[in-house]
Design a protein around this motif. Structure first.
Motif, short mmCIF file in Angstrom:
data_model
loop_
_atom_site.label_atom_id
_atom_site.label_comp_id
_atom_site.label_asym_id
_atom_site.label_seq_id
_atom_site.Cartn_x
_atom_site.Cartn_y
_atom_site.Cartn_z
N UNK A 105 0.84 -1.21 0.00
CA UNK A 105 0.00 0.00 0.00
C UNK A 105 0.86 1.25 0.00
N UNK A 106 2.01 1.16 0.76
CA UNK A 106 2.90 2.32 0.81
C UNK A 106 3.47 2.60 -0.58
N UNK A 107 3.84 1.51 -1.30
CA UNK A 107 4.44 1.66 -2.62
C UNK A 107 3.41 2.23 -3.60
N UNK A 108 2.27 1.69 -3.53
CA UNK A 108 1.28 2.18 -4.50
C UNK A 108 0.89 3.62 -4.18
N UNK A 109 0.93 3.99 -2.88
CA UNK A 109 0.63 5.39 -2.53
C UNK A 109 1.64 6.31 -3.21
N UNK A 110 2.88 5.79 -3.43
CA UNK A 110 3.90 6.63 -4.09
C UNK A 110 4.00 6.31 -5.57
N UNK A 111 3.06 5.50 -6.01
CA UNK A 111 3.03 5.09 -7.43
C UNK A 111 4.32 4.38 -7.86
N UNK A 112 4.77 3.55 -6.97
CA UNK A 112 5.98 2.79 -7.30
C UNK A 112 5.58 1.40 -7.76
N UNK A 113 6.36 0.91 -8.70
CA UNK A 113 6.08 -0.43 -9.20
C UNK A 113 6.74 -1.41 -8.22
N UNK A 114 5.95 -2.36 -7.68
CA UNK A 114 6.47 -3.30 -6.68
C UNK A 114 6.61 -4.67 -7.29
N UNK A 115 7.81 -5.25 -7.24
CA UNK A 115 8.03 -6.57 -7.83
C UNK A 115 8.57 -7.52 -6.77
N UNK A 116 8.19 -8.77 -6.88
CA UNK A 116 8.83 -9.80 -6.06
C UNK A 116 9.22 -10.92 -7.01
N UNK A 117 10.37 -11.48 -6.76
CA UNK A 117 10.88 -12.50 -7.66
C UNK A 117 11.62 -13.56 -6.85
N UNK A 118 10.86 -14.56 -6.37
CA UNK A 118 11.47 -15.59 -5.52
C UNK A 118 11.52 -16.89 -6.29
N UNK A 119 12.70 -17.50 -6.30
CA UNK A 119 12.92 -18.77 -7.00
C UNK A 119 12.00 -19.83 -6.40
N UNK A 120 11.40 -20.63 -7.26
CA UNK A 120 10.48 -21.65 -6.75
C UNK A 120 11.26 -22.78 -6.11
N UNK A 121 10.61 -23.42 -5.13
CA UNK A 121 11.16 -24.64 -4.52
C UNK A 121 12.35 -24.41 -3.61
N UNK A 122 12.44 -23.21 -3.03
CA UNK A 122 13.55 -22.96 -2.09
C UNK A 122 13.33 -23.80 -0.84
N UNK A 123 14.37 -24.28 -0.22
CA UNK A 123 14.19 -25.09 0.99
C UNK A 123 13.69 -24.22 2.15
N UNK A 124 13.21 -24.91 3.15
CA UNK A 124 12.83 -24.18 4.36
C UNK A 124 14.11 -23.74 5.05
N UNK A 125 13.98 -22.57 5.63
CA UNK A 125 15.15 -22.09 6.38
C UNK A 125 14.99 -22.39 7.85
N UNK A 126 16.09 -22.25 8.57
CA UNK A 126 16.09 -22.43 10.03
C UNK A 126 16.64 -21.14 10.62
#
Ligand code: ADP
Length: 809
Positions: free
Chosen positions: A669-690
């Protein structure tokens, strides 16, 4: 009318004689021939004998002459024979054989004159025979006179010729008038030749011998000189042995029994080397330096400044040093002065226990030895000078080295005690003192307190410790009161003091104390002690003052260091208190704030009834500000926990993908309030972290929050992947970017890039510091890559399974 060389010949045989007569004649001739043969044999034997004598004993010319004279008289059937040598204008009889009196006037030398048969043979360089000399008064006045007196008549003289010169004459005489035959004349010529050979032989032999002797002597002198020079040139040679060798060599070469070398100092001649001097005289000599004066050899030599020869000291009317004659057994003496650059510096003397003059050659030789002695003395002086300079240089180097070492120690982090001990050690060494100490002035007690010591007995240390030294008291107190170096050259000569007594008992005799001053304030004293009496040189005092300055600096440094340490400790305690206070306060603030937010939420949820429109907006503002305040308080609480070491992780399984989604949802919401383009790019199948999911989410929230906060246009992107055993997460933006030099600093607490644009965005400057702490606690790292004006990328490398420190699972 003289008839020189009257020759008698044998009568020829008569052809008309009877056979008997002829037989008789033949018999006569035979016997004559036989006689001649025998005569010839006899002559041969005699000649051979003479030659043997000449060759066997070339030095015994007299014997050869005697042999020649005897043979000549015998073989020429003369009453006597003489051999005479020419000696300038005189004739000298050298051999005589026969019954006639040999000489005219009793002496063996007479005037060379043609009036003598011998004289004429010499002057005319030819054989002269006179049949009846007494009758020849006109022709041979002196000769006829002599013949009459000595009673001889026929006289034959053959000159001894060498290289065209008559060097002598062989002379045979008869008491009757019977001239010598031709054979006898030629026989005498042979004897004359033999005499010349004998003379020549002897002359050559003598010459060779003299030359050999000369050469031998030259060689001996040369060897002696070179021996002496060798000794002189040995660099480590001490003067004493060199001069001893020199005087011994001089005495040996000049056949003297003893010798001495004197040095002229303060107008007194002191013995500095000797050879062959009887022990009792040597002692006397050493104890009795000699003054200038004619009464002694050396006194006379230095008085006259040239070689002095005393033929016999026992009878020399001016010689007075009877001990030299009686104890020293000296008779003939020779003294030669030692002169350097026209200055008289001593003398060399030789003496013989017998009376025998020194030859000119020997005097010249001793003069050479005197020159060598001067060289040796000069050498020794130069050597000594060089040695002294070298020593001085070495000492200065040592001093420099010591100062350097002390300087280094002072600037090092060594303990004061060690530094001062080192300074005392160097001070003692450089000042050639057995022991020393450094006292520090204790302002509280207004007394000097022993801080470091060297070679001080336990007894002395405890005595000094039990006896605080006040300003003006003892040497240490005095140097402190006067602010200058003070010393005692002889402790036994100063008014008593218990500490002095104690030092005296320990064998200390001299003391030097130097104040340690810092900005004209006395901070202590350096003291050194010697067990020998004597003042410390200004050079030593200066040097110790340098050490004192160093010590003062060391003490001052130590004090400052102590102060800093104390202050740091105090600060640390204060900081701990502050952290504790902040943590407590944050906690205390958080509790009522949480309650306030809870009530606000209940209000906005309408739990207390429908609120008017105006009130709803107010409650919403209360909620927003309250959350912001809570965020701030949480941040401060985190930091104070980190500072006080109470920050802990709580580990569990988490998913990067869901964490990224959570963050995206919270910030989109903060990004869109500033009209910023928001991207997420997470590799599929990453292991669980500890790891600590809430804390990691907090990190990501902070990074994304910053990206949105600082970016005015463009995009914000979260990427997630894995490499090896780590997740690689980045948050990039198209904001203003971060200058290169700020890349590290933005991770420091409270640090914000100092520009109006970032300042205007607010914030605490704590978010990245907390993020760094959290990531590092997981065993990962965080950094930023950025180009100013183009944007920034914050990257994390996070172990899939946290290697957490201080974590609780
Ligand atoms: P805060 O954001 O509260 O000031 P942070 O520790 O999170 O504190 O950030 C420290 C500083 O780093 C910021 O004040 C800002 O100057 C700089 N900074 C952080 N993120 C960015 C970004 N994405 N772009 C530009 N500057 C940034």
């Amino acid at each position: 009318m003289g008839r020189a060389c009257a020759v008698m010949t044998a009568s020829p045989t008569d052809d008309n004689a009877s056979p008997e007569h002829r037989i008789q004649v033949l018999t006569n001739e035979l016997s004559h021939t036989r006689g001649e043969l025998m005569e010839a044999r006899e002559q041969q034997a005699a000649t051979a004998e003479i030659l043997r004598v000449i060759s066997r004993s070339p030095m015994d010319l007299q014997r050869a002459f005697a042999e020649i004279a005897a043979s000549a008289a015998r073989l020429c059937d003369a009453n006597d024979a003489t051999i005479i040598q020419v000696n300038g204008d005189f004739l000298r009889l050298v051999a005589h054989h026969g019954p006639l009196a040999s000489l005219p006037l009793g002496g063996n030398t007479f005037q060379l004159t043609r009036g003598l048969v011998t004289g004429r043979a010499v002057v005319d360089r030819r054989t002269v025979q006179v049949a009846d000399l007494p009758a020849e008064t006109d022709e041979f006045p002196e000769g006829s006179d002599m013949a009459r007196r000595l009673g001889f008549h026929t006289n034959l003289a053959v000159p001894l010729m060498r290289a065209g010169e008559a060097i002598g004459v062989i002379n045979i005489r008869r008491t009757e008038v019977r001239p010598f035959t031709d054979r006898q004349i030629s026989l005498l010529n042979i004897f004359a030749d033999q005499a010349v050979i004998a003379i020549e032989n002897t002359r050559l032999f003598e010459k060779v011998q003299a030359r050999t002797c000369e050469l031998q002597q030259a060689l001996e002198y040369q060897t002696a000189s070179s021996d002496v020079l060798k000794v002189i040139s040995r660099s480590d040679a001490e003067l004493g042995p060199v001069l001893d060798t020199l005087v011994e060599t001089a005495a040996r070469i000049c056949r003297a029994d003893c010798g001495l070398i004197f040095r002229l100092q303060d107008d007194l001649c002191h013995t500095i080397a000797s050879f062959g001097i009887p022990a009792e005289y040597k002692d006397f000599q050493l104890c009795n330096p000699i003054t200038r004066g004619r009464g002694t050899l050396v006194g006379r030599t230095v008085l006259e400044g040239r070689p002095v020869h005393i033929e016999d000291a026992a009878v020399d009317p001016e010689y007075t040093r009877i001990e030299a004659v009686q104890l020293g057994r000296q008779r003939t003496m020779l003294g030669v002065p030692l002169v350097r650059d026209d200055a008289l510096i001593g003398a060399i003397t030789l003496a013989r226990s017998r009376v025998e003059s020194f030859t000119q050659q020997q005097i010249d030789l001793v003069t050479t030895f005197a020159d060598q002695a001067v060289i040796a003395i000069e050498n020794a002086r130069l050597f000594e000078e060089v040695r002294a300079r070298t020593w001085e240089l070495a000492r200065s180097l040592e001093e420099l080295k010591a100062l350097g070492e002390v300087g280094q120690a002072v600037n090092s982090t060594l303990k004061l005690e060690k530094v001062l001990a080192m300074i005392v050690a160097h001070a003692c060494e450089i000042s050639d003192s057995g022991g020393g100490a450094i006292y520090v002035f204790d302002h509280a007690r207004s007394a000097f307190v022993l801080e470091a010591s060297r070679n001080m007995s336990e007894e002395l240390i405890s005595m000094v410790r039990g006896h605080p030294i006040h300003l003006g008291e003892t040497l240490v107190g005095q140097c402190g009161a006067r602010r200058e170096a003070v010393q005692i050259a002889d402790l036994a000569k100063v008014p008593p003091h218990p500490l002095f007594e104690m030092h005296l008992k320990a064998g200390v005799r001299a003391l030097l104390a130097v104040p340690l001053l810092h900005q004209d304030e006395v901070v202590g004293a350096l003291i050194v002690r010697r067990k020998r009496v004597g003042a410390f040189t200004p050079q030593i005092v200066n040097l110790l003052q340098s050490f004192a300055s160093q010590s003062a600096i060391a003490i001052q440094n130590a004090r400052l260091f102590q102060e800093i340490e104390d202050k740091s400790r105090q600060l640390e305690i204060a900081s701990q208190h502050k952290s504790q206070f902040v943590a407590n306060m944050s906690h205390e603030l958080r509790t009522p704030l949480a309650a306030m937010l809870g009530y606000a939420e209940l209000l906005s949820d309408g739990m207390f009834g429908e609120l008017p429109e105006k009130s709803i907006r107010i409650v919403e503002r209360v909620q927003a500000n309250g959350k912001h305040l809570l965020g701030l308080i949480n941040t401060v609480l985190d930091i104070s926990k980190i500072e006080s070491g109470q920050f802990k992780l709580s580990l569990s399984e988490y998913s990067i993908d869901s964490m990224v989604q959570t963050v995206r949802m919270a910030t989109e919401s903060l990004a869109s309030a500033k009209k910023l383009f928001f991207k997420t790019n997470v590799v599929k199948g990453l292991p669980y972290g500890w790891g600590d999911e809430p804390r990691l989410t907090q990190v990501l929230l902070n990074l994304v929050g910053n990206a949105i906060k600082f970016t005015e246009a463009g995009e914000v992107c979260i990427s997630g992947g894995a490499k090896d055993d780590s997740f690689v997460i980045s948050v990039s933006d198209t904001g203003p970017g971060i200058p290169y030099e700020e890349r590290e600093r933005i991770f420091d607490k409270f640090h914000q890039v100092d520009s109006t644009s970032t300042r205007a965005k607010g914030g605490t400057g704590l978010g990245l510091a907390i993020a760094k702490e959290i990531i590092e606690m997981h065993g990962g790292r965080i950094w930023v890559e950025s180009i100013v004006g183009r944007g920034s990328t914050f990257r994390l490398e996070l172990p899939v399974r946290a290697r957490a420190s201080g974590a609780t699972a």
